[in-house]
Design a protein around this motif. Structure first.
Motif, mmCIF file in Angstrom:
data_model
loop_
_atom_site.group_PDB
_atom_site.id
_atom_site.type_symbol
_atom_site.label_atom_id
_atom_site.label_comp_id
_atom_site.label_asym_id
_atom_site.label_seq_id
_atom_site.Cartn_x
_atom_site.Cartn_y
_atom_site.Cartn_z
ATOM 1 N N ALA A 253 0.841 -1.196 0.000
ATOM 2 C CA ALA A 253 0.000 0.000 0.000
ATOM 3 C C ALA A 253 0.878 1.249 0.000
ATOM 4 N N GLY A 254 0.484 2.210 -0.813
ATOM 5 C CA GLY A 254 1.265 3.430 -0.976
ATOM 6 C C GLY A 254 2.252 3.377 -2.122
ATOM 7 N N GLY A 255 2.454 2.192 -2.670
ATOM 8 C CA GLY A 255 3.394 2.017 -3.757
ATOM 9 C C GLY A 255 2.782 2.324 -5.115
ATOM 10 N N SER A 256 3.561 2.032 -6.159
ATOM 11 C CA SER A 256 3.148 2.348 -7.527
ATOM 12 C C SER A 256 3.369 1.154 -8.445
ATOM 13 N N LEU A 257 2.573 1.119 -9.501
ATOM 14 C CA LEU A 257 2.735 0.153 -10.586
ATOM 15 C C LEU A 257 2.354 0.838 -11.881
ATOM 16 N N ARG A 258 2.939 0.379 -12.977
ATOM 17 C CA ARG A 258 2.513 0.864 -14.288
ATOM 18 C C ARG A 258 2.078 -0.330 -15.119
ATOM 19 N N LEU A 259 0.832 -0.309 -15.514
ATOM 20 C CA LEU A 259 0.299 -1.342 -16.391
ATOM 21 C C LEU A 259 0.465 -0.918 -17.844
ATOM 22 N N SER A 260 0.701 -1.899 -18.703
ATOM 23 C CA SER A 260 0.804 -1.647 -20.130
ATOM 24 C C SER A 260 -0.251 -2.459 -20.865
ATOM 25 N N CYS A 261 -0.702 -1.916 -21.975
ATOM 26 C CA CYS A 261 -1.638 -2.617 -22.851
ATOM 27 C C CYS A 261 -1.117 -2.482 -24.270
ATOM 28 N N ALA A 262 -0.531 -3.556 -24.764
ATOM 29 C CA ALA A 262 -0.014 -3.549 -26.129
ATOM 30 C C ALA A 262 -1.152 -3.834 -27.094
ATOM 31 N N THR A 263 -1.255 -3.042 -28.150
ATOM 32 C CA THR A 263 -2.328 -3.218 -29.118
ATOM 33 C C THR A 263 -1.777 -3.732 -30.436
ATOM 34 N N SER A 264 -2.676 -4.188 -31.287
ATOM 35 C CA SER A 264 -2.256 -4.886 -32.493
ATOM 36 C C SER A 264 -1.921 -3.969 -33.650
ATOM 37 N N GLY A 265 -2.190 -2.693 -33.525
ATOM 38 C CA GLY A 265 -1.909 -1.821 -34.650
ATOM 39 C C GLY A 265 -2.169 -0.381 -34.301
ATOM 40 N N ARG A 266 -2.531 0.399 -35.314
ATOM 41 C CA ARG A 266 -2.792 1.816 -35.095
ATOM 42 C C ARG A 266 -4.164 2.000 -34.442
ATOM 43 N N THR A 267 -4.238 1.526 -33.193
ATOM 44 C CA THR A 267 -5.532 1.493 -32.517
ATOM 45 C C THR A 267 -5.971 2.864 -32.036
ATOM 46 N N PHE A 268 -5.022 3.665 -31.593
ATOM 47 C CA PHE A 268 -5.377 4.911 -30.921
ATOM 48 C C PHE A 268 -6.094 5.895 -31.841
ATOM 49 N N SER A 269 -5.825 5.846 -33.130
ATOM 50 C CA SER A 269 -6.455 6.796 -34.037
ATOM 51 C C SER A 269 -7.909 6.452 -34.306
ATOM 52 N N SER A 270 -8.292 5.239 -34.036
ATOM 53 C CA SER A 270 -9.647 4.793 -34.383
ATOM 54 C C SER A 270 -10.493 4.413 -33.185
#
Length: 123
Positions: A14-31
């Motif tokens: 508790a009080g700590g940090s984590l960074r989660l990642s989500c790898a996508t298959s392509g140019r997902t962010f634009s769509s």
């Protein structure tokens, strides 16, 4: 078809940090609108955060606002969830998701889901 693969979960105090990642298959962010959801044991899956297309506006649930940050890297086709000041109630399986429409906190409106990554916060 959009493929999403989460990583970065683990055990943290508790009080700590984590960074989660989500790898996508392509140019997902634009769509796609991208989101993070979580499901704690015995509870329904709930909205955590989302970012609109082209890594635009960000939205957070009240329970994580000010502690979590959603972001994305177009060059790496990867979305992130930086989690700070973690609490025991943040313990859950975290899922990333994508939808063609506008930002929403309703999981039923998301079309694609990753397999989830476990986050456990010890008190």
């Amino acid at each position: 078809q959009v493929l999403l693969v989460e990583s970065g979960g683990g055990l943290v105090q508790a009080g700590g940090s984590l960074r989660l990642s989500c790898a996508t298959s392509g140019r997902t962010f634009s769509s796609y609108t991208m989101g993070w959801f979580r499901q704690a044991p015995g509870k329904e899956r709930e909205f955590v955060a989302a970012v609109s297309r082209n890594i635009g506006n960000t939205y957070y649930s009240d329970s994580v606002k000010g502690r979590f940050t959603i972001s994305g890297d177009n060059a790496k086709n990867t979305m992130y969830l930086q989690m700070n000041s973690l609490k025991s109630e943040d313990t859950a399986v975290y899922y990333c998701a994508a939808r063609k429409g506008d930002v929403s906190g309703f999981q039923s409106l998301y079309d694609y889901w990753g397999q989830g990554t476990q986050v456990t916060v010890s008190s």
